[in-house]
Write a protein that holds these residues in place. Structure first.
Motif, PDB file in Angstrom:
ATOM      1  N   VAL A 212      50.142  41.561  24.834  1.00 10.03           N
ATOM      2  CA  VAL A 212      50.639  41.342  26.197  1.00 10.03           C
ATOM      3  C   VAL A 212      52.097  40.932  26.132  1.00 10.03           C
ATOM      4  CG1 VAL A 212      50.362  39.986  28.307  1.00 10.03           C
ATOM      5  CG2 VAL A 212      48.361  40.599  26.970  1.00 10.03           C
ATOM      6  N   LEU A 213      52.881  41.380  27.107  1.00  9.63           N
ATOM      7  CA  LEU A 213      54.278  40.966  27.223  1.00  9.63           C
ATOM      8  C   LEU A 213      54.373  39.812  28.207  1.00  9.63           C
ATOM      9  CD1 LEU A 213      56.095  44.394  27.281  1.00  9.63           C
ATOM     10  CD2 LEU A 213      56.641  42.532  25.712  1.00  9.63           C
ATOM     11  N   PHE A 214      54.964  38.703  27.754  1.00 10.43           N
ATOM     12  CA  PHE A 214      55.190  37.546  28.622  1.00 10.43           C
ATOM     13  C   PHE A 214      56.697  37.341  28.773  1.00 10.43           C
ATOM     14  CE2 PHE A 214      51.073  36.655  26.622  1.00 10.43           C
ATOM     15  CZ  PHE A 214      50.306  36.262  27.702  1.00 10.43           C
ATOM     16  N   PRO A 215      57.154  36.925  29.982  1.00 10.53           N
ATOM     17  CA  PRO A 215      56.373  36.905  31.224  1.00 10.53           C
ATOM     18  C   PRO A 215      56.164  38.322  31.752  1.00 10.53           C
ATOM     19  CG  PRO A 215      58.654  36.310  31.661  1.00 10.53           C
ATOM     20  CD  PRO A 215      58.545  36.479  30.170  1.00 10.53           C
ATOM     21  N   GLY A 216      55.354  38.427  32.755  1.00 13.11           N
ATOM     22  CA  GLY A 216      55.044  39.714  33.369  1.00 13.11           C
ATOM     23  C   GLY A 216      53.598  40.093  33.183  1.00 13.11           C
TER      24      GLY A 216
END
Length: 637
Positions: A212-216
Motif C-alpha cells: 500500500v502507498l501511504f498516504p493515499g
C-alpha cells in the motif's frame, strides 16, 4: 544486515566524482546535471566490499537550493562520507550537511579530503587541521580524515579500506518485520510500467506481495524487485530497492509516499516530537511557527506547537507537536528536520516520540509527564505512556508497533507481561485492543460511583439497569469496553449482577419507618382484597399519603414480586392473580377459547376487572386475542 553510506558536503567538493572513482558508477544521470556539472537529484551506486558484501551508496546534492533533496537521501543513511575539498576547506553547506546528519541521528562516518592533488603538502596539513577543528564536538570528531584524489587515485585504497572497516562495525537498528520503503524516485520502464525506488529502511519485501502507498492508501502489488541493479525475489532492510508496481501509473505515485504492507501504518495529522533547535539557528523558534518539515523523503509545510513555552531558543530541546497539512505515516524514533522560510536554512530537528498525537490541553502537566516518558529508553515505560495518552479509546497491537518500533514478537511478550502486572488490559480480542491499567482503574471507579449515585437517588430500587448505566456512565465508550468494565467488576465482586440489574454488594433496599408502615398497609390491603383489590386512592386517603409519595413503595412491591400492576391505579396481590391465571388456563385447555362472559363466569369478577385482566394476560403472552375471543398462546419452541 546491509547498511547504506551517504555522501555529504558543499557543492563542487567532489562528492560525485569521488563516488565514481570508488564504484565506477556515475551518479549524475540527468542531462541538466551533466550540462551544469552539479548534482541536482539523488544519485545511487554500490560498492563491493572485501568478503562479498555490497554497500549501498546515496550521493546527495551539495547546492543550498537542493538541500531538500539532500535530506531525502540522508534519511535512509547509516553512516556518512563527508567530502571537504582541500583547496577550499569547510564551507557553509559542509556545516549545514553535518547539522542535518546530526539531526537525522547519524552517529558514524568518515571524512574524505578531496582534491588533495590540487594543493601542496603544507596547505593540505593546514586544511586537515582546520577540518578537525570544525568537527570538534560533532559525531565526526574522532572520525578518520583521509586525503584523496579522484583524478590520480591517490588515497582511494585507504579510503576503501576505511569504508569497509566502518561498514563492518555499523549495525542498523531497524525492526525486521515492519516493511517501509520511502519513495525517492518514480519512473516508467518500457515493458514493466511504473517503478519506484528507495532505501528499504525496515523490514523486507518479497516479489508478489500486496503493498500500500501511504498516504493515499492505493493498493498495488510488487510485480518485480531489483536491488543494486540486479533482479531479486526478496529485499531486506538496508538495501537500495526498486519495486515494479502493478496497476499504477506514474501519476499515481509521488516522492515522499511510503510503501508498506496493508494495515501496518496509520497516517495522522498530529505528531509528538522531541525537538532540538540548532545552536546556530540564530533566532528563536516560536509557538505556531510555520516551517518546512522533512520526514523520510517527504517535505511539507507544517506548524510547530510548543507545549510548555512560547519559544524554543537556539540549543534548547523540548517536547513539541507538529501539526501536519494532511495525515502522514510516522513511526516511533523516526527523525525529522525543520527548515525556516527566510533565510531558507536548517534550524531544528529531532525524533518522533508520538506518531499518534492525541488531543491535550497546552500546559497539561499530566500529559506532559506522559510525553516525557515517551522519550525514555525503557520500552515498558514508553508503552505505558502511549496507552495512557490513548485513554479509553485504547490502542491495537498493530498501532502499538508504530508507537514503539518493536518487532511483533517482542511487543506481544511485553504486552503479556504488562497485562499480567495490571499495567494494561486486553479489552477486545478481535481487534487486539489494549487499554492502560490506570485508564481501566479510572473507568471502574467511575462505574462504581455511578451505581452508588443511583442507590443514593433511588434507595428503594434494587439496582440500576445495565442499559441505563451504559447510557450514562458509559456514554462515549465503545460497547465492548463498557461491557468489559462491568464484567470485570462483577468478577471481582465489586458489582452484583441480577439479570439486567446491577447493584453494589452492600446495597439492600431499606425503608424508613413511615415507608415501612406504608408498605405493610399496602400489602395487607391488597392481600385482603384478593381477586377484587381496592382502589389505590381508597387505600392511601386514610393514611394521609399521596400517590406520588407512595410511588417508590409501590415500585418496590412490584420489583419484589408482591404486587402486579394491571393498569394505572389497579394493582393485584400476586398470589390472587396467579390463582386467576390458573382458572383461565384450565378453562382454555378444556374449551379452547374464552370470551369476556366466560371469564366472568369463571372468575365471578365485575367488568371493572374483567377487561384489564384479559389485556394483562395478553400482555404477559399467556393468551392471544382472536376476534372477541381469547385462546392460549402457543409456546415458542
Amino acid at each position: 544486515m546491509p547498511v547504506i553510506m551517504g555522501t555529504a558536503g558543499h557543492i563542487d567538493h567532489g562528492k560525485t566524482t569521488l563516488i565514481k572513482a570508488l564504484t565506477g558508477i556515475d551518479c549524475d544521470r540527468l542531462k541538466e546535471e551533466k550540462k551544469r556539472g552539479i548534482t541536482i537529484e539523488l544519485g545511487f551506486a554500490f560498492l563491493d566490499l572485501p568478503g562479498g558484501a555490497r554497500l549501498g551508496v546515496i550521493d546527495v546534492p551539495g547546492h543550498e537550493r537542493f538541500v531538500k533533496n539532500m535530506v531525502a537521501g540522508a534519511s535512509g543513511v547509516d553512516f556518512v562520507l563527508l567530502a571537504v575539498a582541500a583547496d577550499e576547506g569547510v564551507m557553509p553547506q559542509t556545516r549545514e550537511h553535518l547539522e542535518i546528519c546530526t539531526l537525522l541521528g547519524i552517529r558514524r562516518g568518515l571524512v574524505a579530503l578531496t582534491k588533495a592533488d590540487a594543493v601542496d603538502a603544507d596547505w593540505l596539513e593546514m586544511v586537515e587541521e582546520d577540518v578537525r577543528g570544525s568537527l570538534a564536538g560533532s559525531f565526526l570528531e574522532d572520525a578518520p580524515v583521509l586525503p584523496v584524489s579522484a583524478h590520480t587515485g591517490a588515497g582511494l585504497d585507504a579510503l576503501r579500506a576505511a569504508i569497509a572497516e566502518l561498514a563492518a562495525r555499523t549495525t542498523a537498528a531497524r525492526p525486521a518485520d515492519l516493511f517501509r520503503l520511502p519513495v525517492d524516485r518514480v519512473f516508467t520502464m518500457r515493458g514493466h510500467g511504473t517503478v519506484v525506488t528507495g532505501t528499504l529502511v525496515s523490514g523486507r519485501i518479497a516479489e508478489g506481495e500486496e503493498v500500500v502507498l501511504f498516504p493515499g492508501g492505493a493498493r498495488t502489488r510488487a510485480r518485480g524487485l531489483q536491488s543494486h541493479g540486479q533482479p531479486v525475489t526478496e529485499a531486506p532492510a538496508g538495501r537500495r530497492t526498486a519495486v515494479n508496481l502493478a496497476g499504477l501509473e506514474v501519476e499515481d505515485v509521488a516522492r515522499g509516499q511510503v510503501l508498506a504492507r496493508p494495515g501496518t501504518l496509520f497516517p495522522q495529522t498530529l505528531w509528538d516530537v522531541e525537538l532540538t533547535a540548532l545552536a546556530s539557528a540564530g533566532r528563536d523558534l516560536k509557538h505556531r511557527k510555520e516551517i518546512h518539515l522533512h520526514h523520510g523523503t517527504r517535505e511539507v509545510l507544517a506548524k510547530v506547537l510548543l507545549l510548555d513555552r512560547e519559544a524554543l531558543r537556539p540549543g534548547e530541546t523540548a517536547l513539541c507537536r507538529l501539526l501536519l497539512p494532511e495525515p502522514m505515516p510516522g513511526v516511533y524514533g523516526d527523525r525529522v528536520v525543520l527548515r525556516s522560510f527566510s533565510p531558507l536554512r536548517t534550524i531544528a530537528g529531532g525524533r518522533i516520540i508520538g506518531p499518534h498525537g492525541r488531543k491535550l490541553r497546552r500546559g497539561d502537566q499530566g500529559a506532559l509527564a506522559r510525553l516525557r516518558a515517551l522519550a525514555d529508553d525503557d520500552q515498558q515505560a514508553v508503552l505505558a505512556a502511549q496507552l495512557a495518552l490513548a485513554g479509553p479509546e485504547g490502542v491495537s497491537l498493530a498501532e502499538l508497533r508504530t508507537m514503539c518500533a518493536l518487532e511483533a514478537r517482542a511487543l506481544e511478550r511485553l504486552m503479556q507481561q504488562m497485562c499480567s502486572q495490571g499495567a494494561a488490559y486486553l479489552v477486545d480480542k478481535d481487534e487486539r485492543t489494549h487499554v492502560a491499567g490506570e485508564v481501566m482503574e479510572a473507568l471502574m471507579a467511575g462505574a462504581l460511583e455511578r451505581v452508588a449515585a443511583f442507590h443514593r437517588a433511588e434507595p428503594m430500587k434494587q439496582g440500576i439497569l445495565r442499559g441505563e448505566l451504559a447510557s450514562s456512565w458509559g456514554r462515549g465508550l465503545s460497547e465492548r469496553l463498557a461491557h468489559f468494565v462491568v464484567e470485570r467488576l462483577v468478577r471481582r465482586g465489586e458489582l452484583v449482577a441480577e439479570a439486567e440489574t446491577l447493584r453494589l454488594p452492600g446495597h439492600s433496599v431499606s425503608l424508613a419507618a413511615d415507608a415501612l408502615r406504608l408498605r405493610t398497609a399496602l400489602e395487607d390491603a391488597y392481600r385482603q382484597g384478593g381477586q377484587t383489590p381496592p382502589n389505590l386512592k381508597d387505600v392511601l386517603e386514610p393514611l394521609g399519603v399521596t400517590a406520588r409519595d407512595a410511588a417508590p413503595v409501590l415500585r418496590l412491591l412490584q420489583e419484589s414480586g408482591e404486587l402486579v400492576k394491571v393498569k394505572e391505579d389497579m394493582y393485584f396481590h400476586a398470589p390472587a392473580l396467579e390463582a386467576l391465571r390458573a382458572r383461565v388456563v384450565a378453562f382454555l385447555e378444556e374449551k379452547g377459547e374464552m370470551g369476556a362472559a366466560d371469564f366472568k363466569t369463571v372468575s365471578g369478577l365485575s367488568r371493572k376487572y374483567l377487561i384489564p385482566l384479559l389485556e394483562q394476560f395478553d400482555k404477559e403472552r399467556l393468551t392471544v386475542r382472536v376476534g372477541d375471543m381469547r385462546v392460549l398462546r402457543r409456546k415458542e419452541k
